[in-house]
Design a protein around this motif. Structure first.
Motif, short mmCIF file in Angstrom:
data_model
loop_
_atom_site.label_atom_id
_atom_site.label_comp_id
_atom_site.label_asym_id
_atom_site.label_seq_id
_atom_site.Cartn_x
_atom_site.Cartn_y
_atom_site.Cartn_z
N ILE A 409 24.74 43.11 44.23
CA ILE A 409 24.63 44.70 44.56
C ILE A 409 25.67 45.25 45.30
O ILE A 409 26.23 46.34 45.44
CB ILE A 409 23.40 45.01 44.68
CG1 ILE A 409 22.19 44.84 43.40
CG2 ILE A 409 23.08 46.60 45.21
CD1 ILE A 409 21.12 44.79 43.74
N MET A 410 25.93 44.19 46.58
CA MET A 410 26.77 44.86 47.61
C MET A 410 28.20 44.89 47.03
O MET A 410 29.21 45.63 47.08
CB MET A 410 26.59 43.59 48.74
CG MET A 410 25.30 43.72 49.51
SD MET A 410 25.21 42.43 50.69
CE MET A 410 26.30 43.04 52.16
N ILE A 411 28.70 43.91 46.24
CA ILE A 411 30.01 43.93 45.60
C ILE A 411 30.25 44.92 44.72
O ILE A 411 31.14 45.74 44.60
CB ILE A 411 30.19 42.56 44.76
CG1 ILE A 411 30.17 41.24 45.58
CG2 ILE A 411 31.32 42.44 43.93
CD1 ILE A 411 29.85 39.76 44.86
N ILE A 412 29.19 45.52 43.93
CA ILE A 412 29.11 46.64 42.92
C ILE A 412 29.47 47.81 43.95
O ILE A 412 30.08 48.71 43.39
CB ILE A 412 27.87 46.61 42.04
CG1 ILE A 412 27.80 45.49 41.06
CG2 ILE A 412 27.78 48.02 41.25
CD1 ILE A 412 26.49 45.47 40.29
N ASN A 413 28.51 47.89 45.04
CA ASN A 413 28.69 49.12 45.81
C ASN A 413 30.13 49.22 46.50
O ASN A 413 30.68 50.25 46.72
CB ASN A 413 27.59 49.38 46.86
CG ASN A 413 26.49 49.91 46.12
OD1 ASN A 413 26.37 51.08 45.90
ND2 ASN A 413 25.41 48.93 45.67
N SER A 414 30.58 48.03 46.65
CA SER A 414 31.91 47.98 47.56
C SER A 414 32.89 48.66 46.37
O SER A 414 33.78 49.19 46.84
CB SER A 414 32.31 46.66 47.65
OG SER A 414 31.38 46.10 48.63
N ALA A 415 32.75 48.35 44.99
CA ALA A 415 33.71 48.74 44.02
C ALA A 415 33.48 50.32 43.85
O ALA A 415 34.48 50.87 43.65
CB ALA A 415 33.46 48.27 42.62
N ILE A 416 32.32 50.88 43.82
CA ILE A 416 31.99 52.40 44.08
C ILE A 416 32.76 52.94 44.82
O ILE A 416 33.36 53.97 44.99
CB ILE A 416 30.69 52.62 43.81
CG1 ILE A 416 29.79 52.02 42.45
CG2 ILE A 416 30.24 54.05 43.87
CD1 ILE A 416 28.49 51.98 42.61
N ALA A 417 32.48 52.28 46.13
CA ALA A 417 33.29 52.83 47.62
C ALA A 417 34.70 52.95 47.27
O ALA A 417 35.29 53.97 47.72
CB ALA A 417 32.96 52.09 48.72
#
Length: 482
Positions: A409-417
């Motif tokens: 989930i942290m990796i996915i949110n890093s991509a959204i950022a």
């Protein structure tokens, strides 16, 4: 027979806070008698106080019969808080600054209270420091004397009062269950008396999680963020996005790690849910934001979710990464908020810093566009800039501690950022120029933003050294076992 052992009191442990309170008091007196003083006096005087305070705190020891301790967490947090305070004070030094002496006195009271908080191990003293810093911050927001600032201060004060009530209930319940307000003793008594599943302990922990959720702006306790960031000046908004949260995260590490070590496993589940909600909801809100000011406010909430993962894991590596994250975020937010504060806006506009406003800035204001692009890439976590390494370290520690889902989930949110931080970069570098933006920066502001640029751009050179020093200081602390 002596009833008070001065060696146990050890006033030296709170000297830095006392120095700042003293400087704030002197500033109030001076500004009361000399009316024509301005930022050219108040800013250097405040910086002098902070530099003096920075050189007076001990590198180890305890005081007031163990109520205050100078451990690795407090040393690093105090260094970050004081460095950030100096750099943000330089941002306040505008050519047209009309802030009264009370503004800078309140600023020093707030910083002194934050230093007080990061050394405290007792829930009553943490509460006193928390509320002292919060009351000063509410006043700093309201002191701008415009309607939006007053409205933001009132909303922040109302939610802050709720947070204070929750903290008080939480502390009272933990005292009822353990017979102590010292966080190390609370943990010890819960563990020894097998109270980890006691309903009073669980309720106390829940109230404290909610109270710290307000201070760290975790979802769903983040509702004050947008109003405050829009109502406060951009310089102050940048300060709020980092400095008070550094102190709050130190309290969260101590309280939640010790409760978790005592067997209150519910803490881990609650922090995991909050971290996921904070990263995801805030990132989606930032992605939908039209205004860069609003985007930065939601992104600061999202960063709090990443920080919470460091608190949740509670290992030496994760806490090292957490403090490194705060350090890089300090410089990146200082630069981003500082640059936006320099842009001339039309009073009365609803959205004052839309991405469209900066179209083609690379042609009209190349230095501004290059610097903002650098800060945006850093905040997005683009390698090899500093925040990439902080996120990577947090993700790797999460996965190595069997939190694979959290890491993904942290990796996915890093991509959204990356997606929303690229919006202003695309506008500045790829879109045609429509209208030049007017920028006004004083020399002090240029120095402050210049320092942020250098630290962010050269972050790779400093990363290993800072992580090594932070890890050494953290693992040297005697209060926690890693």
């Amino acid at each position: 027979m002596s009833f008070i052992d001065l060696n146990e009191i050890n006033l030296e442990i709170i000297t830095s806070s006392l120095v700042l309170f003293g400087f704030a008091g002197v500033m109030l007196l001076v500004s009361a008698f000399i009316k024509n003083l301005n930022a050219r006096f108040f800013v250097p005087f405040s910086i002098l106080g902070i530099i003096l305070a920075n050189n007076l705190y001990p590198l180890a020891g305890s005081g007031f019969y163990g109520l205050f301790n100078q451990d690795g967490f407090s040393i690093i947090a105090k260094s970050i808080i004081m460095l950030a305070s100096i750099l943000y004070l330089l941002l306040f030094l505008r050519l047209d600054d009309k802030k009264p002496g009370e503004f800078y006195a309140l600023f020093l009271f707030m910083v002194g209270a934050l230093l007080f908080m990061v050394s405290s191990f007792n829930l009553i003293f943490i509460f006193i420091a928390l509320e002292t810093s919060s009351l000063a911050l509410y006043s700093l927001i309201a002191i701008s004397s415009n309607i939006k600032a007053t409205e933001a201060a009132i909303k922040y004060f109302s939610l802050g009062a709720l947070s204070a009530g929750l903290f008080t209930f939480g502390a009272a319940m933990l005292y009822l269950a353990s017979g102590s307000l010292d966080i190390a003793t609370i943990s010890q008594n819960i563990s020894q008396n097998d109270l980890s599943k006691n309903m009073i302990v669980l309720l106390g922990a829940s109230f404290l999680i909610a109270a710290m959720g307000f201070k760290l702006s975790l979802v769903p306790f983040h509702t004050w963020v947008r109003d405050v960031y829009e109502g406060a000046s951009l310089e102050l908004a940048g300060f709020i996005s980092v400095v008070p949260k550094v102190a709050a995260s130190v309290v969260a590490i101590r309280v939640f790690k010790l409760l978790n070590d005592a067997g209150v496993s519910y803490i881990s589940l609650a922090l995991s849910v909050l971290a996921i909600a904070t990263m995801s909801v805030a990132n989606i809100a930032a992605l939908a934001s039209k205004d860069l000011r609003s985007m930065l406010s939601y992104s600061s909430v999202s960063h709090a979710g990443f920080i919470l993962v460091g608190v949740l894991i509670g290992s030496a590596d994760s806490i090292t990464a957490l403090f490194f994250y705060w350090t890089i975020l300090l410089f990146a937010n200082l630069g981003a908020f500082g640059l936006l504060s320099a842009v001339k806006i039309d009073e009365g506009e609803r959205y004052t810093h839309t991405a469209d406003k900066f179209n083609g800035a690379i042609k009209t204001n190349p230095a501004f566009a290059l610097c903002f692009g650098l800060f945006a890439f850093t905040l997005a976590g683009i390698p090899p800039l500093g925040l990439f390494w902080a996120k990577a370290l947090l993700i790797s520690t999460a996965i190595s501690h069997s939190e694979l889902a959290l890491g993904i989930i942290m990796i996915i949110n890093s991509a959204i950022a990356v997606a929303y931080y690229l919006k202003p970069v695309v506008a500045m570098f790829l879109k045609p120029n429509e209208k030049a933006i007017e920028i006004s920066l004083s020399l002090a502001q240029k120095i402050s933003i210049g320092v942020a640029c250098i630290m962010v751009a050269c972050g790779l050179a400093f990363t290993d050294g800072i992580l090594t020093v932070f890890n050494f200081i953290i693992t040297s602390t005697e209060v926690f076992e890693f």
